[in-house]
Write an enzyme that holds these catalytic residues in place. Structure first.
Site, mmCIF file in Angstrom:
data_model
loop_
_atom_site.group_PDB
_atom_site.id
_atom_site.type_symbol
_atom_site.label_atom_id
_atom_site.label_comp_id
_atom_site.label_asym_id
_atom_site.label_seq_id
_atom_site.Cartn_x
_atom_site.Cartn_y
_atom_site.Cartn_z
ATOM 1 N N ALA A 177 0.814 -1.211 0.000
ATOM 2 C CA ALA A 177 0.000 0.000 0.000
ATOM 3 C C ALA A 177 0.851 1.266 0.000
ATOM 4 O O ALA A 177 0.310 2.367 -0.117
ATOM 5 C CB ALA A 177 -0.928 0.010 1.215
ATOM 6 N N GLY B 211 9.259 7.824 3.534
ATOM 7 C CA GLY B 211 10.629 7.781 4.040
ATOM 8 C C GLY B 211 11.267 6.431 3.840
ATOM 9 O O GLY B 211 12.490 6.298 3.915
ATOM 10 N N ASN C 109 10.684 -3.735 15.033
ATOM 11 C CA ASN C 109 9.957 -2.566 15.533
ATOM 12 C C ASN C 109 8.922 -2.928 16.590
ATOM 13 O O ASN C 109 8.204 -2.043 17.058
ATOM 14 C CB ASN C 109 9.241 -1.853 14.387
ATOM 15 C CG ASN C 109 10.165 -1.480 13.256
ATOM 16 O OD1 ASN C 109 9.923 -1.844 12.113
ATOM 17 N ND2 ASN C 109 11.233 -0.766 13.556
ATOM 18 N N GLU D 296 10.487 3.540 17.936
ATOM 19 C CA GLU D 296 10.438 2.563 16.852
ATOM 20 C C GLU D 296 11.053 1.223 17.234
ATOM 21 O O GLU D 296 11.323 0.379 16.382
ATOM 22 C CB GLU D 296 11.150 3.130 15.623
ATOM 23 C CG GLU D 296 10.525 4.400 15.088
ATOM 24 C CD GLU D 296 9.252 4.164 14.284
ATOM 25 O OE1 GLU D 296 9.261 3.295 13.396
ATOM 26 O OE2 GLU D 296 8.250 4.860 14.554
ATOM 27 N N HIS E 226 15.456 4.034 9.798
ATOM 28 C CA HIS E 226 15.870 3.465 11.078
ATOM 29 C C HIS E 226 17.382 3.272 11.069
ATOM 30 O O HIS E 226 17.996 3.130 10.000
ATOM 31 C CB HIS E 226 15.208 2.101 11.340
ATOM 32 C CG HIS E 226 13.736 2.155 11.581
ATOM 33 N ND1 HIS E 226 12.862 1.243 11.033
ATOM 34 C CD2 HIS E 226 12.980 3.009 12.311
ATOM 35 C CE1 HIS E 226 11.630 1.540 11.411
ATOM 36 N NE2 HIS E 226 11.679 2.601 12.187
ATOM 37 N N CYS F 187 14.922 -6.426 9.846
ATOM 38 C CA CYS F 187 13.573 -5.945 10.149
ATOM 39 C C CYS F 187 12.676 -7.072 10.643
ATOM 40 O O CYS F 187 11.777 -6.857 11.460
ATOM 41 C CB CYS F 187 12.942 -5.311 8.909
ATOM 42 S SG CYS F 187 13.634 -3.723 8.429
#
Length: 445
Positions: free
Chosen positions: A19, A24, A110, A174, A250, A368
């Site tokens: 989506a 960023g 996160n 985060e 990040h 991640c």
């Protein structure tokens, strides 16, 4: 007491879609509205978990969150049956519907910040779910994250759970994507290295101009206090605002650390020389820093390939295995650098490559996908055993994905009421497989 670092990967959810919600994050926005493959995404993630487990690393799995998030849509003024809520949201506010269908909880780096018991003054492992207030689609995760973490790490003798920080921009948190634990060995007290993008309460300080930094210094210091970390065992550093504006949303997109090694780009931090000085002082000069120069790999290349969004895994022989996405192998410049890296004087002597294309298209690499949790022997025994990867669990989860996940999902499919039924049936079965109990709100009605 001996300790290990376990990695708990997020299982990709049935509503995995592109989506483009994360401004960023260049990969996220570039692939907006492309067709996704939730089944392939989940199987790619499971394959990485299985491979690392086969290599002897302790590997856990965390379940996805319930999506579409009908509860949030109702809070936003949509009424009626679940199907009517979806239909109305798709017609009146498709952006909100996309946000409430996001499978972004797959990126468990996160999910929370975690402190090892040997680092905390009360001798417990501490968890603080990230409030993720910088992005709406992620800000709705933390309550479910807290329930899931408590179901996996459910022994109060060993684990201390905190609520997320207040949901204000000055406390933007985060999670572990901006926290690195540096130590000589996992069972030894460590230095907690917190990296922030901006000062929440002082807008006169340096900050990026194109993209708003997500992590604040105030959030970092609050988590450190919550976790009862000793002041002298914490180092704070600010991200270079210029690299945030180039897509480094990040710290784990521009630096990665493990035990006594920090691998980072030369433009990772503001006042980088001072950051190095503070880290060396805190670690008594025991930290090895490997700096990648801009002349060797440009920031843009690092963001494109997610070189630094890698995992550094310590082996029993004292060396480290580096886990990277296939994008690194496919880029000649990065591939060449990795070949040199394993043949220079540092602990990394092995690189493992994984195809994580479905996750990478949405802006998330190997680092991640995992939450790092340092555990001693007793704490590991106290973890919900059904959430630790074994050959049997891998086979069971693979069959579960193949039975419940679609092999294609487009933006228009998010309004399909069948997607709610499919997702809930899948997650209800998953909680039984993982022995989690009722962690989803739809299970409590």
């Amino acid at each position: 007491m001996k300790a290990i670092e376990a990695n708990f990967d997020g299982l990709v959810g049935p509503t995995h879609n592109y989506a483009g919600l994360s401004t960023g994050n260049i990969a996220s926005t570039q692939n907006k509205q492309q067709s996704s493959n939730p089944r392939q995404a989940a199987l790619q993630g499971l394959a990485k978990m299985k491979a690392l487990n086969d290599l002897g690393f302790v590997q856990g799995v965390l379940p996805p969150q319930a999506r579409p998030d009908i509860d949030t849509l109702r809070r936003l003024g949509f009424f009626g049956t679940d199907a009517r809520v979806l239909e109305a949201a798709a017609r009146q506010a498709p952006e909100l519907l996309s946000a409430c269908c996001s499978a972004s909880s797959m990126w468990t780096a996160n999910a929370a910040t975690v402190s090892a018991s040997v680092d905390t003054q009360d001798g417990k492992v501490h968890f603080t779910p990230a409030n993720l207030v910088s992005k709406f689609h992620r800000s709705i995760e933390h309550k479910s994250t807290a329930r899931i973490l408590k179901a996996v790490f459910n022994d109060e003798q060993y684990f201390q759970h905190h609520p997320a920080l207040p949901g204000a921009g000055v406390l933007g948190d985060e999670g572990a994507a901006n926290h690195t634990r540096l130590c000589s060995d996992y069972h030894q007290p460590a230095i907690s290295f917190f990296v922030f993008g901006r000062y929440g309460l002082d807008e006169t300080r340096p900050a990026p101009g194109r993209y708003r930094a997500r992590q604040t210094l105030e959030a970092c210091t609050a988590v450190a206090r919550q976790h009862r970390l000793k002041e002298e065992a914490v180092v704070y550093a600010q991200q270079n605002p210029d690299v945030i504006d180039k897509g480094v949303f990040h710290n784990d997109v521009i630096a990665v650390g493990n035990q006594h090694l920090l691998l980072c780009h030369e433009k990772a931090f503001l006042n980088q020389a001072e950051v190095y000085k503070n880290l060396q002082k805190a670690t008594a000069g025991q930290l090895q820093i490997v700096e990648v120069p801009e002349s060797r790999i440009r920031v843009e290349t690092a963001v494109q390939t997610y070189l630094f969004n890698s995992q550094l895994l310590s082996r029993d022989d004292g060396k480290m295995t580096m886990v990277v996405p296939s994008d690194c192998e496919n880029n000649p410049t990065v591939s060449s650098y990795l070949s040199e890296l394993v043949n220079t004087d540092n602990p990394i002597d092995q690189v493992k490559v994984f195809d994580l294309r479905q996750s990478m298209n949405n802006g998330g690499g190997p680092a991640c996908l995992r939450l790092r949790v340092v555990l001693n022997e007793q704490e590991l025994q106290a973890v919900n055993p059904h959430c630790l990867i074994t050959d049997s669990l891998y086979s069971q989860l693979t069959r579960w994905v193949e039975s419940h996940y679609r092999d294609q999902l487009k933006e228009g499919d998010l309004a399909d009421p069948d997607l709610i039924t499919e997702s809930r049936e899948a997650l209800d079965q998953l909680t039984q497989i993982l022995g989690l109990g009722s962690v989803y709100s739809f299970q409590k009605r």
